[in-house]
Write a protein that holds these residues in place. Sequence first.
Motif, short mmCIF file in Angstrom:
data_model
loop_
_atom_site.label_atom_id
_atom_site.label_comp_id
_atom_site.label_asym_id
_atom_site.label_seq_id
_atom_site.Cartn_x
_atom_site.Cartn_y
_atom_site.Cartn_z
N GLY A 1 0.84 -1.19 0.00
CA GLY A 1 0.00 0.00 0.00
C GLY A 1 0.88 1.25 0.00
N ALA A 2 0.31 2.39 -0.05
CA ALA A 2 -1.08 2.69 -0.32
C ALA A 2 -1.14 4.09 -0.91
CB ALA A 2 -1.91 2.63 0.95
N THR A 3 -2.20 4.35 -1.64
CA THR A 3 -2.40 5.68 -2.21
C THR A 3 -3.07 6.58 -1.18
OG1 THR A 3 -4.57 5.12 -3.12
CG2 THR A 3 -2.65 4.74 -4.53
N ASN A 4 -3.07 7.87 -1.44
CA ASN A 4 -3.73 8.82 -0.55
C ASN A 4 -4.16 10.02 -1.36
OD1 ASN A 4 -4.45 9.80 2.17
ND2 ASN A 4 -2.98 11.41 1.69
N HIS A 5 -5.45 10.08 -1.65
CA HIS A 5 -5.99 11.22 -2.39
C HIS A 5 -7.31 11.60 -1.73
CE1 HIS A 5 -5.58 13.50 -6.29
NE2 HIS A 5 -6.76 13.90 -5.84
N VAL A 6 -7.44 12.87 -1.35
CA VAL A 6 -8.59 13.33 -0.57
C VAL A 6 -9.61 14.01 -1.48
CG1 VAL A 6 -9.33 14.78 1.36
CG2 VAL A 6 -7.12 13.60 1.46
N TYR A 7 -10.87 13.64 -1.27
CA TYR A 7 -11.97 14.22 -2.05
C TYR A 7 -13.12 14.60 -1.12
CZ TYR A 7 -9.87 11.42 -5.87
OH TYR A 7 -9.01 10.84 -6.76
N PHE A 8 -13.94 15.55 -1.56
CA PHE A 8 -15.19 15.80 -0.86
C PHE A 8 -16.20 14.70 -1.18
CE2 PHE A 8 -13.41 20.04 -0.47
CZ PHE A 8 -13.80 20.40 0.81
N ASP A 9 -16.19 14.25 -2.40
CA ASP A 9 -17.07 13.16 -2.83
C ASP A 9 -16.20 12.10 -3.50
OD1 ASP A 9 -19.84 14.30 -2.26
OD2 ASP A 9 -18.95 15.89 -3.48
N ALA A 10 -15.94 11.02 -2.78
CA ALA A 10 -15.00 10.01 -3.25
C ALA A 10 -15.54 9.28 -4.47
CB ALA A 10 -14.72 9.00 -2.14
N PRO A 11 -14.69 8.96 -5.44
CA PRO A 11 -15.11 8.16 -6.59
C PRO A 11 -15.39 6.72 -6.16
CG PRO A 11 -12.74 8.51 -6.64
CD PRO A 11 -13.26 9.34 -5.52
N ALA A 12 -16.05 5.97 -7.01
CA ALA A 12 -16.43 4.60 -6.69
C ALA A 12 -15.22 3.68 -6.58
CB ALA A 12 -17.40 4.06 -7.73
N GLY A 13 -14.13 4.08 -7.17
CA GLY A 13 -12.92 3.27 -7.12
C GLY A 13 -11.71 4.12 -7.40
N PRO A 14 -10.51 3.56 -7.25
CA PRO A 14 -9.28 4.33 -7.46
C PRO A 14 -9.08 4.68 -8.93
CG PRO A 14 -8.77 2.02 -7.13
CD PRO A 14 -10.24 2.17 -6.86
N ARG A 15 -8.45 5.80 -9.17
CA ARG A 15 -8.17 6.21 -10.53
C ARG A 15 -6.92 5.50 -11.04
NH1 ARG A 15 -9.11 12.78 -9.85
NH2 ARG A 15 -11.38 12.69 -9.55
N LEU A 16 -6.95 5.12 -12.29
CA LEU A 16 -5.82 4.39 -12.86
C LEU A 16 -4.53 5.19 -12.80
CD1 LEU A 16 -7.46 2.74 -16.01
CD2 LEU A 16 -6.71 1.61 -13.92
N GLY A 17 -4.66 6.51 -12.98
CA GLY A 17 -3.47 7.36 -12.95
C GLY A 17 -2.81 7.41 -11.59
N ILE A 18 -3.55 7.05 -10.54
CA ILE A 18 -2.98 7.01 -9.19
C ILE A 18 -2.42 5.63 -8.89
CG2 ILE A 18 -3.58 7.15 -6.74
CD1 ILE A 18 -5.62 9.31 -7.49
N VAL A 19 -3.08 4.59 -9.39
CA VAL A 19 -2.64 3.22 -9.13
C VAL A 19 -1.33 2.91 -9.86
CG1 VAL A 19 -3.21 0.78 -9.42
CG2 VAL A 19 -4.96 2.40 -8.67
N GLN A 20 -1.19 3.40 -11.08
CA GLN A 20 -0.02 3.06 -11.90
C GLN A 20 1.30 3.44 -11.24
OE1 GLN A 20 2.06 5.34 -13.76
NE2 GLN A 20 3.31 3.65 -14.56
N PRO A 21 1.45 4.70 -10.72
CA PRO A 21 2.73 5.02 -10.06
C PRO A 21 2.92 4.27 -8.75
CG PRO A 21 1.18 6.86 -9.92
CD PRO A 21 0.59 5.88 -10.88
N LEU A 22 1.82 3.86 -8.12
CA LEU A 22 1.94 3.05 -6.91
C LEU A 22 2.62 1.73 -7.23
CD1 LEU A 22 0.97 2.70 -3.85
CD2 LEU A 22 -0.96 1.45 -4.83
#
Length: 482
Positions: free
Chosen positions: A285-306
């Motif tokens: 793990g793990a990613t960390n991106h803060v939203y007011f309204d979270a998306p249903a799943g992680p964004r590919l652009g965030i998972v790829q560098p992880l």
Amino acid sequence: MTADVVIVGNGALGLSVAVETALRDRSLRIVVVGSEARPGSASVAAGAMLNCFAEVTGRTGEHPASRAKFALAREAARLWPGWLERLAEAARHVAVPVRSTRGTLVVLGARSTGDGVGSMRAIRAAAEEHGEPFQDVDPYGIGVLEAEAGDQPVDALYLENEGAVDARHVLASLDAAASGLGVTRVADEVVSLVTAKDAVTGVRLSSGATLPAGAVVLATGAASGRLIEQLPPGTVQPLLSGTGVALETQRVRGEAVPYVVRTPTLVGGCGLHAVPLGNGVEYLGATNHVYFDAPAGPRLGIVQPLLSGYIAQFDRNIAFSAVRRWHYGLRPVTLDTFPLLGRAPVPRLFFATGTYRDGFHSAPAIARHLAGLLTDGPAPEHDPYAVFAPGRKPIETMTVDDAAERFAQMALLVAVERGMRLPYIFGAEPIAAACRQRALECVEQLGVPVALAPEILGAVSEADANRIRQVADYLSTVAARP
């Protein structure tokens, strides 16, 4: 059914509060409400690192609230061994073994910026100050890691007393302990609070049923935000969702890490970590991106560098591992990034949420605090967690200009980690200046000069007009308080 205490949320915090309260007063009728599936639960998705000193950054000692948060983490670290024993005893005849891992290796990768160097320095300083044993490690001789050429660690230290537990095992142990203590479970969702004469008197479930209660504890993580929105304006600060994705993998080549391996905490993020789960299985793990309204799943652009970060900075053999399971959870993040703990301004309402990335680790200490309030035990002469009172104004640990500078640092750190390389004829200052300006524009949108953490400014920069208006209304309301 009527309860003395209704706890909204069946994650690590909600169940811990229920168990600790039941242990203190067996006569209380305690009800825990939460879906058995625990959708979006941060507890289910957690790597459950029991790290305290490994979380230290150069900012940990800068403000009283930051120091209080560090003290909370240290108290939780002290309580964990005994807490696991108490859970096993409370479970009675149900044996739920909990896998634990001792030891944490903190490594600083070659891609890191000065913020990472500062965190490593701060970890050593904090450990020395508090007598926490650690060992400096030769970053070029770490046998359990085989980073890619050019990405080898440049600094490393080992904390022998820190480690991890298996989050899924702990939740099973909490379930068994709650059952053994007679805590009632309701597999439903709380859709609203029930109030009478300005006090909370119970909760309303999605089934339409009402559950009366003498006290209600909000411990449902990021989902607590929608219930906060039902309170009178300005009562409690908004709650955001910190999205985190991780995965479990099975080793195919090389050996799994024998202890926790992680990078230091960086500005706006939690860094990389690998946790051994036994039999060649690793939690990554793990990613960390803060939203007011979270998306249903992680964004590919965030998972790829992880994924590329594990392979490059930790062990290139991870590239051959088989993916067993993905984890996606929502962390509860307040506007000021500090927890909401204790009595709310509304009578008979209590909070145990807003813990960001520290909820699982802090659960034993937070449970003790809440249980003491719920059972009306002796009040401490000095409440160490008073700074986290739910009705507080947002805590500001820096100036607005400092916040803009940290936002720029976060942007540059992310860019470097994701491969940004500028030719020698260009510097990064034009990029940093644009980021500072964007941060100041976000503050201007809110209408009140408030210093927000860089990840919160990032959420503001992506929020729609309705969310901006809600936060602006909250800030103007609390700014008008005496």
